[in-house]
Design a protein around this motif. Structure first.
Motif, PDB file in Angstrom:
ATOM      1  N   MET A  56       0.833  -1.207   0.000  1.00  0.00           N
ATOM      2  CA  MET A  56       0.000   0.000   0.000  1.00  0.00           C
ATOM      3  C   MET A  56       0.865   1.254   0.000  1.00  0.00           C
ATOM      4  SD  MET A  56      -3.153   0.663   2.562  1.00  0.00           S
ATOM      5  CE  MET A  56      -4.088   2.164   2.611  1.00  0.00           C
ATOM      6  N   SER A  57       1.819   1.344   0.975  1.00  0.00           N
ATOM      7  CA  SER A  57       2.627   2.565   1.035  1.00  0.00           C
ATOM      8  C   SER A  57       3.527   2.672  -0.182  1.00  0.00           C
ATOM      9  CB  SER A  57       3.453   2.597   2.317  1.00  0.00           C
ATOM     10  OG  SER A  57       4.343   1.509   2.336  1.00  0.00           O
ATOM     11  N   TRP A  70       2.291   5.082  -2.628  1.00  0.00           N
ATOM     12  CA  TRP A  70       2.183   6.474  -2.203  1.00  0.00           C
ATOM     13  C   TRP A  70       3.469   7.230  -2.474  1.00  0.00           C
ATOM     14  CZ3 TRP A  70       0.211   5.153   3.415  1.00  0.00           C
ATOM     15  CH2 TRP A  70      -1.108   4.686   3.322  1.00  0.00           C
ATOM     16  N   HIS A  77       5.769   8.193   3.721  1.00  0.00           N
ATOM     17  CA  HIS A  77       4.891   7.938   2.578  1.00  0.00           C
ATOM     18  C   HIS A  77       3.483   8.389   2.936  1.00  0.00           C
ATOM     19  CE1 HIS A  77       8.084   5.009   1.435  1.00  0.00           C
ATOM     20  NE2 HIS A  77       7.742   5.396   0.223  1.00  0.00           N
ATOM     21  N   LEU A  88      -2.607  13.972   4.648  1.00  0.00           N
ATOM     22  CA  LEU A  88      -2.214  12.773   5.398  1.00  0.00           C
ATOM     23  C   LEU A  88      -0.705  12.725   5.598  1.00  0.00           C
ATOM     24  CD1 LEU A  88      -4.637   9.952   4.219  1.00  0.00           C
ATOM     25  CD2 LEU A  88      -4.434  10.964   6.491  1.00  0.00           C
ATOM     26  N   HIS A 113       0.910  11.846   9.065  1.00  0.00           N
ATOM     27  CA  HIS A 113       1.960  10.832   9.241  1.00  0.00           C
ATOM     28  C   HIS A 113       3.230  11.455   9.825  1.00  0.00           C
ATOM     29  CE1 HIS A 113       0.064   7.953   6.042  1.00  0.00           C
ATOM     30  NE2 HIS A 113      -0.604   7.996   7.179  1.00  0.00           N
ATOM     31  N   ARG A 135       3.337  14.050  11.766  1.00  0.00           N
ATOM     32  CA  ARG A 135       3.033  14.312  13.178  1.00  0.00           C
ATOM     33  C   ARG A 135       3.203  13.029  13.994  1.00  0.00           C
ATOM     34  NH1 ARG A 135      -0.913  12.401  17.092  1.00  0.00           N
ATOM     35  NH2 ARG A 135      -1.601  14.140  18.371  1.00  0.00           N
ATOM     36  N   ASP A 136       2.642  11.926  13.497  1.00  0.00           N
ATOM     37  CA  ASP A 136       2.684  10.676  14.265  1.00  0.00           C
ATOM     38  C   ASP A 136       4.072  10.052  14.282  1.00  0.00           C
ATOM     39  OD1 ASP A 136       0.053  10.824  14.979  1.00  0.00           O
ATOM     40  OD2 ASP A 136      -0.677   9.638  13.297  1.00  0.00           O
ATOM     41  N   THR A 137       4.881  10.352  13.265  1.00  0.00           N
ATOM     42  CA  THR A 137       6.198   9.720  13.190  1.00  0.00           C
ATOM     43  C   THR A 137       7.288  10.551  13.861  1.00  0.00           C
ATOM     44  OG1 THR A 137       5.524   8.797  11.053  1.00  0.00           O
ATOM     45  CG2 THR A 137       7.859   8.646  11.610  1.00  0.00           C
ATOM     46  N   PRO A 147      -1.628  -1.493   7.228  1.00  0.00           N
ATOM     47  CA  PRO A 147      -1.350  -1.497   5.788  1.00  0.00           C
ATOM     48  C   PRO A 147      -0.056  -0.772   5.405  1.00  0.00           C
ATOM     49  CG  PRO A 147      -3.517  -0.523   6.250  1.00  0.00           C
ATOM     50  CD  PRO A 147      -2.929  -0.890   7.559  1.00  0.00           C
ATOM     51  N   ALA A 148       0.418   0.138   6.240  1.00  0.00           N
ATOM     52  CA  ALA A 148       1.681   0.826   5.946  1.00  0.00           C
ATOM     53  C   ALA A 148       2.337   1.172   7.269  1.00  0.00           C
ATOM     54  CB  ALA A 148       1.420   2.097   5.137  1.00  0.00           C
ATOM     55  N   LEU A 149       3.653   1.311   7.231  1.00  0.00           N
ATOM     56  CA  LEU A 149       4.394   1.620   8.454  1.00  0.00           C
ATOM     57  C   LEU A 149       3.848   2.876   9.128  1.00  0.00           C
ATOM     58  CD1 LEU A 149       6.802   0.983  10.285  1.00  0.00           C
ATOM     59  CD2 LEU A 149       8.214   2.378   8.766  1.00  0.00           C
ATOM     60  N   GLU A 150       3.533   3.901   8.300  1.00  0.00           N
ATOM     61  CA  GLU A 150       3.047   5.165   8.843  1.00  0.00           C
ATOM     62  C   GLU A 150       1.698   4.973   9.544  1.00  0.00           C
ATOM     63  OE1 GLU A 150       4.360   4.703   5.902  1.00  0.00           O
ATOM     64  OE2 GLU A 150       5.884   6.227   5.542  1.00  0.00           O
ATOM     65  N   VAL A 151       0.837   4.120   8.945  1.00  0.00           N
ATOM     66  CA  VAL A 151      -0.479   3.871   9.536  1.00  0.00           C
ATOM     67  C   VAL A 151      -0.321   3.068  10.830  1.00  0.00           C
ATOM     68  CG1 VAL A 151      -2.726   2.779   9.156  1.00  0.00           C
ATOM     69  CG2 VAL A 151      -1.595   3.975   7.282  1.00  0.00           C
ATOM     70  N   SER A 182       0.404   5.573  13.389  1.00  0.00           N
ATOM     71  CA  SER A 182      -0.790   6.368  13.708  1.00  0.00           C
ATOM     72  C   SER A 182      -1.715   5.600  14.649  1.00  0.00           C
ATOM     73  CB  SER A 182      -1.584   6.706  12.439  1.00  0.00           C
ATOM     74  OG  SER A 182      -0.824   7.518  11.593  1.00  0.00           O
ATOM     75  N   PHE A 197      -8.840  -2.608   7.520  1.00  0.00           N
ATOM     76  CA  PHE A 197      -8.534  -1.238   7.924  1.00  0.00           C
ATOM     77  C   PHE A 197      -9.771  -0.330   7.795  1.00  0.00           C
ATOM     78  CE2 PHE A 197      -6.607   2.998   6.744  1.00  0.00           C
ATOM     79  CZ  PHE A 197      -6.260   3.341   8.042  1.00  0.00           C
ATOM     80  N   TYR A 235      -7.911  14.949  17.555  1.00  0.00           N
ATOM     81  CA  TYR A 235      -7.033  14.427  16.512  1.00  0.00           C
ATOM     82  C   TYR A 235      -7.492  13.046  16.031  1.00  0.00           C
ATOM     83  CZ  TYR A 235      -2.898  12.958  13.985  1.00  0.00           C
ATOM     84  OH  TYR A 235      -2.060  12.498  13.001  1.00  0.00           O
ATOM     85  N   GLU A 265     -10.326  13.594  13.706  1.00  0.00           N
ATOM     86  CA  GLU A 265      -9.844  14.175  12.455  1.00  0.00           C
ATOM     87  C   GLU A 265      -9.212  13.091  11.567  1.00  0.00           C
ATOM     88  OE1 GLU A 265     -10.053  17.323  11.591  1.00  0.00           O
ATOM     89  OE2 GLU A 265      -8.800  17.259   9.784  1.00  0.00           O
ATOM     90  N   LEU A 266      -8.357  12.279  12.183  1.00  0.00           N
ATOM     91  CA  LEU A 266      -7.655  11.232  11.432  1.00  0.00           C
ATOM     92  C   LEU A 266      -8.643  10.215  10.857  1.00  0.00           C
ATOM     93  CD1 LEU A 266      -4.644  10.356  10.868  1.00  0.00           C
ATOM     94  CD2 LEU A 266      -4.905   8.781  12.775  1.00  0.00           C
ATOM     95  N   GLU A 304     -10.556  11.769   7.962  1.00  0.00           N
ATOM     96  CA  GLU A 304      -9.728  11.862   6.748  1.00  0.00           C
ATOM     97  C   GLU A 304      -9.633  10.503   6.062  1.00  0.00           C
ATOM     98  OE1 GLU A 304      -8.730  14.482   5.377  1.00  0.00           O
ATOM     99  OE2 GLU A 304      -9.055  15.934   6.981  1.00  0.00           O
ATOM    100  N   TRP A 305      -9.427   9.438   6.843  1.00  0.00           N
ATOM    101  CA  TRP A 305      -9.315   8.110   6.240  1.00  0.00           C
ATOM    102  C   TRP A 305     -10.646   7.626   5.681  1.00  0.00           C
ATOM    103  CZ3 TRP A 305      -5.670   6.024   3.895  1.00  0.00           C
ATOM    104  CH2 TRP A 305      -4.358   6.147   4.315  1.00  0.00           C
ATOM    105  N   ARG A 351     -11.045   9.239   2.350  1.00  0.00           N
ATOM    106  CA  ARG A 351     -10.168   8.696   1.306  1.00  0.00           C
ATOM    107  C   ARG A 351     -10.571   7.285   0.878  1.00  0.00           C
ATOM    108  NH1 ARG A 351      -8.141  12.552   3.646  1.00  0.00           N
ATOM    109  NH2 ARG A 351      -6.635  13.971   2.705  1.00  0.00           N
TER     110      ARG A 351
END
Lengths: 94, 246
Positions: free
Chosen positions: A1-2, A5, A27, A33, A37, A39-41, B34-38, B41, B88, B130, B133-134, B137-138, B141
């Motif tokens: 998925m990422s 991006w 990503h 978003l 990301h 902010r969270d990272t 699904p992704a490292l960033e998610v 989060s 997700f 927050y 908001e998150l 947003e998801w 999308r």
């Protein structure tokens, strides 16, 4: 998925910091978003008071192969640094 | 314990268990998102929620004992938060429906007559703003994404929709605390809630699911079969080695 991006470069202005500094990348599917990301990272430990993200492909970088002609000429021009002046003791705040 | 004290403890357990169980649920995503960033989060949201539970259960009694030594029937969380993560999109649907409600509730608790709740709410309301908001947003999308993401998001909403009425249910215990100005009346923001959710769904190009037969019971300990499966791994260590410290 990422992998689908785009990559975004993240800049954080820290508490008391005057300018944003590059801290890394994330990503994300879009700018909003990417900010989430980032902010969270990168701001989980109270580091930040402001965030910038910019898509990595928007950054124009200098060519490392040109480093010689771009940067070396500055190395032997020490007269460009104001180190040859005697500063009188009476002058403050310099 | 006098009747008002019992109702207050019950209220703290309801709010604390909501945060604890959803925090535990979200942490199941750790390493699987699904992704490292998610992944980060969701873990951040989970940690916020576990932090809230620590404060609320600590005010109700011994937070560790309450978290690790109660069985299913003693938990007071709403049924929505114990629902499975699914994919997700289903997790996003659950988070949207819960965080929007929790955010509106905390905004009202900031003017509670209870000093602890005021202090708690004014800290937690920023975290939850927050989360809301998150999740919004998801949801937008995924709903307005590909055919597959839209279908999954619609399925996730469909799963969670029947647990909304419980969020606005007022029973005797809650009524007595509302009368004394400690608890907030959820019915006062039900309309605002419905229109906030509709606004997100319309931006996500999703239809709100048809209202289904509401399912209630979490506030009085009647849970779905999913809660036991959350508690088993969560409480395993304390159950096997009671009062173990590390």
């Amino acid at each position: 998925m990422s992998g689908d991006w785009p990559l975004w470069e993240v800049f954080v202005r820290t508490k008391g910091g005057l300018s944003h500094r590059h801290v890394g990348s994330v990503h994300a599917p879009d700018a909003q978003l990417a900010l989430a990301h980032a902010r969270d990272t990168y701001t989980r430990r109270m580091e930040g008071v402001s965030l910038w993200v910019v898509e990595s492909k928007e950054i124009n970088a200098s060519d490392p192969d040109q480093a010689g002609e771009l940067f070396e000429p500055a190395e032997n021009k020490i007269y460009r640094h104001p180190t040859f002046y005697d500063i009188p003791d009476e002058v403050k705040h310099i | 314990m006098t009747a008002p004290d019992a109702a207050r403890t019950d209220y703290l357990l309801r709010l604390g268990d909501d945060s604890l169980i959803l925090g535990q649920r979200l942490s199941e995503w750790c390493g699987h998102a699904p992704a490292l960033e998610v992944d980060l989060s969701l873990a951040n949201v989970a940690l916020d929620l576990v932090g809230q539970a620590t404060l609320l259960l600590g005010e109700a009694g011994d937070a560790d004992k309450l978290a690790f030594h109660r069985d299913v029937l003693d938990f007071r969380n709403c049924l929505l938060v114990e629902q499975p993560n699914g994919d997700f999109a289903q997790t996003t649907a659950r988070q949207l429906l819960f965080s929007t409600w929790q955010h509106m509730l905390l905004q009202r608790l900031e003017s509670s007559e209870d000093r602890f709740l005021v202090e708690f709410a004014s800290k937690a309301v920023k975290e939850v703003a927050y989360h809301r908001e998150l999740a919004s947003e998801w949801a937008i999308r995924l709903g307005d994404g590909t055919d597959e993401s839209a279908r999954r998001m619609a399925d996730g909403l469909d799963w969670c929709w029947r647990f909304i009425p419980e969020l606005f249910d007022v029973d005797e215990s809650l009524q007595s605390l509302m009368d004394s100005g400690i608890a907030a009346d959820p019915r006062q923001f039900e309309e605002e809630y419905r229109s906030a959710i509709s606004a997100v769904l319309s931006e996500a190009k999703l239809e709100a699911p048809a209202d289904q037969r509401p399912i209630l019971g979490g506030r009085s300990g009647h849970h779905t079969e999913h809660l036991g499966h959350i508690l088993a791994p969560m409480q395993y260590l304390q159950r096997t080695y009671p009062d173990a410290k590390w």
